[in-house]
Design an enzyme around this catalytic site. Structure first.
Site, PDB file in Angstrom:
ATOM      1  N   LYS A   8       3.059   3.248  -7.403  1.00 58.78           N
ATOM      2  CA  LYS A   8       4.262   2.899  -6.619  1.00 58.78           C
ATOM      3  C   LYS A   8       3.751   2.479  -5.242  1.00 58.78           C
ATOM      4  O   LYS A   8       3.441   3.312  -4.394  1.00 58.78           O
ATOM      5  CB  LYS A   8       5.173   4.134  -6.503  1.00 58.78           C
ATOM      6  CG  LYS A   8       6.654   3.827  -6.349  1.00 58.78           C
ATOM      7  CD  LYS A   8       7.021   3.010  -5.128  1.00 58.78           C
ATOM      8  CE  LYS A   8       7.068   3.814  -3.858  1.00 58.78           C
ATOM      9  NZ  LYS A   8       7.285   2.963  -2.657  1.00 58.78           N
ATOM     10  N   CYS A  57      -5.282   5.267   9.125  1.00 61.23           N
ATOM     11  CA  CYS A  57      -5.308   6.736   9.131  1.00 61.23           C
ATOM     12  C   CYS A  57      -6.503   7.264   9.891  1.00 61.23           C
ATOM     13  O   CYS A  57      -6.421   8.273  10.574  1.00 61.23           O
ATOM     14  CB  CYS A  57      -5.308   7.256   7.703  1.00 61.23           C
ATOM     15  SG  CYS A  57      -6.405   6.339   6.624  1.00 61.23           S
ATOM     16  N   GLU A 104      -0.040  11.693  15.843  1.00 57.68           N
ATOM     17  CA  GLU A 104      -0.468  10.402  15.306  1.00 57.68           C
ATOM     18  C   GLU A 104       0.583   9.351  15.641  1.00 57.68           C
ATOM     19  O   GLU A 104       1.720   9.429  15.165  1.00 57.68           O
ATOM     20  CB  GLU A 104      -0.654  10.489  13.788  1.00 57.68           C
ATOM     21  CG  GLU A 104      -1.228   9.208  13.224  1.00 57.68           C
ATOM     22  CD  GLU A 104      -1.489   9.262  11.721  1.00 57.68           C
ATOM     23  OE1 GLU A 104      -0.557   9.620  10.977  1.00 57.68           O
ATOM     24  OE2 GLU A 104      -2.604   8.925  11.304  1.00 57.68           O
ATOM     25  N   GLU A 151      -3.845  12.167   1.442  1.00 54.65           N
ATOM     26  CA  GLU A 151      -4.537  11.589   2.590  1.00 54.65           C
ATOM     27  C   GLU A 151      -3.447  11.230   3.591  1.00 54.65           C
ATOM     28  O   GLU A 151      -2.668  10.315   3.360  1.00 54.65           O
ATOM     29  CB  GLU A 151      -5.358  10.372   2.138  1.00 54.65           C
ATOM     30  CG  GLU A 151      -6.467  10.045   3.107  1.00 54.65           C
ATOM     31  CD  GLU A 151      -6.000   9.156   4.215  1.00 54.65           C
ATOM     32  OE1 GLU A 151      -5.516   9.697   5.241  1.00 54.65           O
ATOM     33  OE2 GLU A 151      -6.109   7.940   4.074  1.00 54.65           O
TER      34      GLU A 151
HETATM   35  P1  NAD Z   1       5.688   7.309   4.173  1.00 51.41           P
HETATM   36  O1  NAD Z   1       4.885   8.530   3.978  1.00 51.41           O
HETATM   37  O2  NAD Z   1       7.167   7.423   4.204  1.00 51.41           O
HETATM   38  O3  NAD Z   1       5.339   6.224   3.029  1.00 51.41           O
HETATM   39  C1  NAD Z   1       4.145   6.205   2.295  1.00 51.41           C
HETATM   40  C2  NAD Z   1       4.451   5.986   0.823  1.00 51.41           C
HETATM   41  O4  NAD Z   1       5.236   7.084   0.348  1.00 51.41           O
HETATM   42  C3  NAD Z   1       5.272   4.732   0.516  1.00 51.41           C
HETATM   43  O5  NAD Z   1       4.862   4.170  -0.709  1.00 51.41           O
HETATM   44  C4  NAD Z   1       6.680   5.275   0.362  1.00 51.41           C
HETATM   45  O6  NAD Z   1       7.493   4.484  -0.463  1.00 51.41           O
HETATM   46  C5  NAD Z   1       6.407   6.610  -0.289  1.00 51.41           C
HETATM   47  N1  NAD Z   1       7.468   7.601  -0.085  1.00 51.41           N
HETATM   48  C6  NAD Z   1       8.332   7.728   0.963  1.00 51.41           C
HETATM   49  N2  NAD Z   1       9.179   8.750   0.775  1.00 51.41           N
HETATM   50  C7  NAD Z   1       8.855   9.302  -0.419  1.00 51.41           C
HETATM   51  C8  NAD Z   1       9.370  10.406  -1.168  1.00 51.41           C
HETATM   52  N3  NAD Z   1      10.403  11.133  -0.737  1.00 51.41           N
HETATM   53  N4  NAD Z   1       8.788  10.694  -2.353  1.00 51.41           N
HETATM   54  C9  NAD Z   1       7.748   9.978  -2.812  1.00 51.41           C
HETATM   55  N5  NAD Z   1       7.233   8.912  -2.158  1.00 51.41           N
HETATM   56  C10 NAD Z   1       7.776   8.579  -0.967  1.00 51.41           C
HETATM   57  O7  NAD Z   1       5.175   6.615   5.505  1.00 51.41           O
HETATM   58  P2  NAD Z   1       5.988   5.610   6.459  1.00 51.41           P
HETATM   59  O8  NAD Z   1       7.389   6.047   6.702  1.00 51.41           O
HETATM   60  O9  NAD Z   1       5.806   4.279   5.868  1.00 51.41           O
HETATM   61  O10 NAD Z   1       5.187   5.791   7.807  1.00 51.41           O
HETATM   62  C11 NAD Z   1       5.511   6.874   8.665  1.00 51.41           C
HETATM   63  C12 NAD Z   1       4.296   7.440   9.330  1.00 51.41           C
HETATM   64  O11 NAD Z   1       3.374   7.916   8.342  1.00 51.41           O
HETATM   65  C13 NAD Z   1       3.472   6.445  10.120  1.00 51.41           C
HETATM   66  O12 NAD Z   1       3.988   6.234  11.386  1.00 51.41           O
HETATM   67  C14 NAD Z   1       2.118   7.103  10.128  1.00 51.41           C
HETATM   68  O13 NAD Z   1       2.040   8.056  11.148  1.00 51.41           O
HETATM   69  C15 NAD Z   1       2.046   7.771   8.790  1.00 51.41           C
HETATM   70  N6  NAD Z   1       1.301   6.952   7.806  1.00 51.41           N
HETATM   71  C16 NAD Z   1       0.044   7.333   7.473  1.00 51.41           C
HETATM   72  C17 NAD Z   1      -0.686   6.546   6.590  1.00 51.41           C
HETATM   73  C18 NAD Z   1      -2.085   6.905   6.201  1.00 51.41           C
HETATM   74  O14 NAD Z   1      -2.851   6.020   5.839  1.00 51.41           O
HETATM   75  N7  NAD Z   1      -2.446   8.161   6.197  1.00 51.41           N
HETATM   76  C19 NAD Z   1      -0.148   5.393   6.049  1.00 51.41           C
HETATM   77  C20 NAD Z   1       1.161   5.041   6.373  1.00 51.41           C
HETATM   78  C21 NAD Z   1       1.864   5.840   7.264  1.00 51.41           C
END
Ligand code: NAD
Length: 489
Positions: A186, A295, A391, A261
């Site tokens: 996904k 990250c 972060e 991660e």
């Molecule tokens: P997120 O964690 O919401 O999204 C990451 C992934 O998780 C996406 O594919 C999303 O569709 C999925 N996701 C979201 N809600 C979910 C749920 N309830 N159940 C299962 N999957 C779900 O991240 P975001 O909102 O896109 O970004 C927010 C913050 O997260 C950023 O500002 C940053 O600080 C952090 N982030 C970290 C990384 C990393 O590489 N570690 C990457 C993206 C974002």
């Protein structure tokens, strides 16, 4: 920047379809949503807005592939060969994929091109490794033979973020496939077009049905359905700590394992004998790469007080010259991923609890609707201030002075995260001492790779998550041990 919207670029767009059992199918509800380019804030294509029923179908296809399907009948060498074929196809299509990544994610084309090389490398590295995971024989009691084998988990779920869509695909899915798992991916709703294109290339490479399934959609719908699905045997997640907690909770309810991660607040420590000509460019690059949306970005610069004035002056001079731009060929900093992320980063900058050292610029010709933020560097920051602890996930650097080694280590270890760190010193004993004292998953000495190196085990501790990606360590994560004890008398 070409003076027309992204929608008018000649891109090789994937269809707004899921990949389920090698069939390209729309969401069962028929729903789609628009994909907006961060470069101009305008929609330029659509993707499937999948629901739980689409995830069910993808998990069923993966289960059939794993439980007796063509995928399960391939030898490890044959799996590896398919992966090498996919790697070659990614390289053949690297320029189209890079253009697509830039349109979808906004990252400068130079970085998108580099990302495609790394994505191909994941399939090359793990394709080559597929038949090199060997078992062990354990000496036991007389009359016994004990074998320890590594077996795939079965059906693995993969939820990846938007910051490196193609690379994350390779990083998460390639080791799982190499071990013989059947996968359901996904990708992130904010950027998933290259994942879909690579899915098309996987079918072209000849992957049997169900080995790789891709379901696009919203995190709280499709992502949640995948993480809670009773039919998966393991889940790999990269993203925010908040969602990481939900993934781990869902995994616990299903009694399955997971790797998380979740980002970091990674320090670079410049000791008094650091080679500043080498270190300062890394201080800037490790932050600016991908707009700070990495990250493992080096988001804290810990600088010995004796170097403070010089380092601040040089970092400030460099930052002031960094321009967020939509330029096709020479941008080093593009827009952020979304309006939400832009608001979040601007909020951190506006409310920073430390003096502003310098700010970069936004090019005057960027499209009005794009999500551009001028980079910012703050300092001296209190190590416990919000800007030095949280972060931001944007082009924001926190600079922190320190007086001695013990204080540097205390500050470096003083956040909830623990992903990557860098130590800049010519003193060999100090290099070893500090590297050992740092609580994180990766330490660079006199260098910094934002996660760099497909071969290098990567991952964190505490709020940065757990489990390891990359290298052979990832193959072990995507497998479990079976011990077979034979009594031969
Ligand atoms: P997120 O964690 O919401 O999204 C990451 C992934 O998780 C996406 O594919 C999303 O569709 C999925 N996701 C979201 N809600 C979910 C749920 N309830 N159940 C299962 N999957 C779900 O991240 P975001 O909102 O896109 O970004 C927010 C913050 O997260 C950023 O500002 C940053 O600080 C952090 N982030 C970290 C990384 C990393 O590489 N570690 C990457 C993206 C974002």
């Amino acid at each position: 920047m070409k003076d027309f919207p992204v929608s008018q670029r000649s891109l090789v767009l994937p269809k707004p379809l899921n990949l389920v059992g090698n069939a390209f199918v729309p969401a069962q509800s028929g729903a789609e949503f628009e994909v907006v380019s961060p470069l101009d804030g305008l929609p330029f294509t659509t993707i499937a807005d999948s629901g739980a029923e689409d995830v069910d179908a993808a998990v069923a296809a993966a289960r059939a592939a794993f439980d007796g399907g063509a995928w399960s009948r391939l030898s490890a060498a044959e799996r590896g060969r398919l992966m090498l074929k996919l790697s070659a196809l990614i390289l053949d299509h690297a320029e189209d994929l890079a253009q697509l990544e830039t349109a979808d994610n906004g990252k400068p084309i130079i970085q998108a091109r580099a990302d495609m090389q790394v994505t191909a490398r994941y399939f090359e590295f793990y394709g080559g490794a597929a038949d090199k995971v060997h078992g062990e024989i354990i000496p036991f009691l007389p009359g016994y033979n004990v074998e320890v084998q590594r077996e795939p988990h079965g059906v693995t779920g993969h939820i990846i973020p938007w910051n490196y869509p193609a690379q994350m695909f390779g990083r998460s899915v390639a080791p799982a496939l190499a071990m013989g798992n059947a996968t359901v991916l996904k990708p992130a709703e904010d950027a998933c077009l290259t994942a879909l294109r690579i899915g098309e290339l996987a079918v072209e490479a000849g992957f049997p049905p169900g080995a790789l399934n891709i379901v696009t959609g919203r995190g709280d719908v499709a992502g949640r359905a995948l993480s809670e699905h009773k039919g998966i045997d393991f889940i790999s997640f990269t993203g925010s700590p908040e969602v990481g907690v939900m993934i781990q909770t869902a995994a616990a309810r299903n009694f399955i394992g997971c790797t998380l991660e979740l980002g970091g607040k990674s320090p670079q420590i410049l000791f008094e004998d650091a080679d500043l000509d080498a270190a300062i460019p890394f201080v800037v690059k490790a932050l600016i790469q991908n707009g700070g949306q990495t990250c493992s970005a080096g988001t804290r610069a810990l600088v010995h007080r004796s170097l403070w004035d010089r380092v601040v002056a040089e970092v400030a001079k460099t930052f002031e010259c960094i321009t967020a731009s939509a330029s096709d060929e020479d941008a080093v900093l593009g827009p952020l991923i979304s309006a939400k992320q832009k608001r979040r980063v601007e909020g951190y900058i506006a409310e920073a609890d430390a003096p502003l050292i310098a700010r970069g610029r936004i090019a005057s010709d960027v499209p009005v609707g794009g999500y551009y933020v001028a980079p910012a560097v703050f300092g001296p920051c209190d190590p416990n201030s919000r800007i030095a602890q949280e972060e931001v996930f944007g082009p924001v650097l926190a600079m922190i002075p320190f007086d001695d080694e013990a204080e540097a280590i205390r500050i470096a270890n003083g956040t909830e995260y623990g992903l990557v760190a860098a130590v800049w010193t010519k003193d060999g004993a100090r290099q070893q001492r500090v590297a050992k004292a740092l609580r994180c998953g990766q330490v660079f000495i006199n260098g910094y790779g934002a996660g760099g190196g497909v071969e290098l085990p990567f991952g964190g501790i505490r709020k940065s998550g757990h489990g390891r990606e990359k290298g052979f360590a990832a193959l072990l994560e995507f497998s479990h041990i079976k011990t077979i004890v034979s009594n031969h008398g």
